[in-house]
Design a protein around this motif. Structure first.
Motif, mmCIF file in Angstrom:
data_model
loop_
_atom_site.group_PDB
_atom_site.id
_atom_site.type_symbol
_atom_site.label_atom_id
_atom_site.label_comp_id
_atom_site.label_asym_id
_atom_site.label_seq_id
_atom_site.Cartn_x
_atom_site.Cartn_y
_atom_site.Cartn_z
ATOM 1 N N ASP A 93 0.833 -1.203 0.000
ATOM 2 C CA ASP A 93 0.000 0.000 0.000
ATOM 3 C C ASP A 93 0.869 1.256 0.000
ATOM 4 O O ASP A 93 0.549 2.246 -0.689
ATOM 5 C CB ASP A 93 -0.925 0.012 1.225
ATOM 6 N N ARG A 94 1.950 1.232 0.751
ATOM 7 C CA ARG A 94 2.828 2.397 0.794
ATOM 8 C C ARG A 94 3.523 2.612 -0.544
ATOM 9 O O ARG A 94 3.695 3.748 -0.994
ATOM 10 C CB ARG A 94 3.874 2.219 1.906
ATOM 11 N N ILE A 95 3.924 1.505 -1.177
ATOM 12 C CA ILE A 95 4.561 1.623 -2.487
ATOM 13 C C ILE A 95 3.582 2.199 -3.503
ATOM 14 O O ILE A 95 3.927 3.069 -4.315
ATOM 15 C CB ILE A 95 5.076 0.249 -2.960
ATOM 16 N N GLU A 96 2.334 1.710 -3.469
ATOM 17 C CA GLU A 96 1.324 2.213 -4.401
ATOM 18 C C GLU A 96 1.038 3.690 -4.161
ATOM 19 O O GLU A 96 0.875 4.466 -5.103
ATOM 20 C CB GLU A 96 0.038 1.397 -4.259
ATOM 21 N N THR A 97 0.991 4.080 -2.886
ATOM 22 C CA THR A 97 0.767 5.489 -2.564
ATOM 23 C C THR A 97 1.933 6.341 -3.049
ATOM 24 O O THR A 97 1.737 7.412 -3.636
ATOM 25 C CB THR A 97 0.587 5.669 -1.043
ATOM 26 N N LEU A 98 3.146 5.850 -2.817
ATOM 27 C CA LEU A 98 4.319 6.575 -3.296
ATOM 28 C C LEU A 98 4.298 6.706 -4.806
ATOM 29 O O LEU A 98 4.596 7.774 -5.359
ATOM 30 C CB LEU A 98 5.592 5.844 -2.847
#
Length: 272
Positions: A93-98
């Motif tokens: 999720d953090r990678i997608e947000t980034l």
């Protein structure tokens, strides 16, 4: 690796995945217990008892710990599979947000014509080079020529990308520095042109400090990736580095295009 070393490494990895040190220590303590009170967690983790409660509340909110509301309260870690999936989802999720933030960041206009842009860049580290190679193969529009010297490059993700490129009807030429590499390439991609290169200078001599070519990738006869490494490095690390060149008129691209594509058809080659 001893048990203490295993736990220490796991705590470090948990911190890299976003947990604070006390949270990681408490979680690892609970993985060693079927259930545990704050006192037992404190004794195993060496986290101050007053801080155990705060750490447990965070772990509970993240779905990593369950609480039994007894007196005293009892805690237990969720199963290993559930915990790793929870952390993986959080990381993804953090990678997608980034990625979303990066895509929405405006890039200043360099004022140059992209079609005429000539570039040479350097990359360091096997993982970064591997990622760039897979990205280039995935983005190829007409042709892929790949020379493999270091057999560590023959990864499952690479073969998947090459299979996808073949399914897109791209022209593919694969070369191996050794018979073993060539055979593996041929076995994985039986309908692709494969050859064993006779270019012995791609590898270093027996002198350990000399550099060797690890891979040469040419995409659409205008984008080039050349990797090099130290196969006999004293520290056991290949320390791969690479140059990435783009632009049909770039001298490096022109030179290596002649080398790599020597077995390819000359049709539609704008450099010939």
């Amino acid at each position: 690796m001893t048990q203490d070393e295993t736990i220490s490494e796991a705590i470090s990895l948990l911190q890299e995945l976003g947990l604070k040190e006390y949270e990681a220590r408490c979680f690892m303590a609970l993985t060693q217990l079927p259930t545990g009170t704050a006192k037992e967690i404190h004794e195993i983790s060496e986290v101050p008892r007053t801080r155990v409660y705060d750490a447990i509340r965070v772990l509970e909110s993240q779905g990593l710990v369950e609480v039994q509301h007894s007196s005293p309260q009892v805690y237990r870690a969720v199963g290993i599979t559930e915990a790793t999936e929870t952390l993986r989802q959080k990381y993804d999720d953090r990678i997608e947000t980034l990625e979303t933030y990066l895509e929405n960041t405006e890039v200043q206009d360099a004022g140059a014509d992209d079609d005429q842009l000539q570039e040479v860049w350097s990359l360091m580290g096997h993982d970064a080079i591997e990622s760039r190679m897979l990205d280039l193969v995935d983005g190829a529009e007409s042709e892929i020529a790949l020379l493999v010297v270091d057999d560590a490059i023959l990864s499952e993700p690479l073969f998947e990308k090459l299979h996808e490129a073949r399914d897109r009807n791209l022209s593919i030429l694969l070369g191996g520095q050794t018979e073993a590499i060539t055979e593996q390439l041929g076995a994985e991609l039986p309908n692709v042109r494969v050859f064993e290169t006779g270019l012995d200078w791609l590898t270093s001599s027996s002198v350990g400090h000399e550099v060797a070519i690890s891979r040469v990738l040419l995409v659409d006869r205008q984008t080039l990736l050349i990797g090099s490494y130290y196969p006999d490095a004293d520290d056991g690390q290949a320390r791969e580095q690479a140059i990435f060149a783009k632009g049909l008129e770039n001298g490096i691209v022109v030179l290596l295009r002649r080398l790599v594509s020597s077995g390819l058809a000359t049709v539609d080659d704008p450099g010939r």
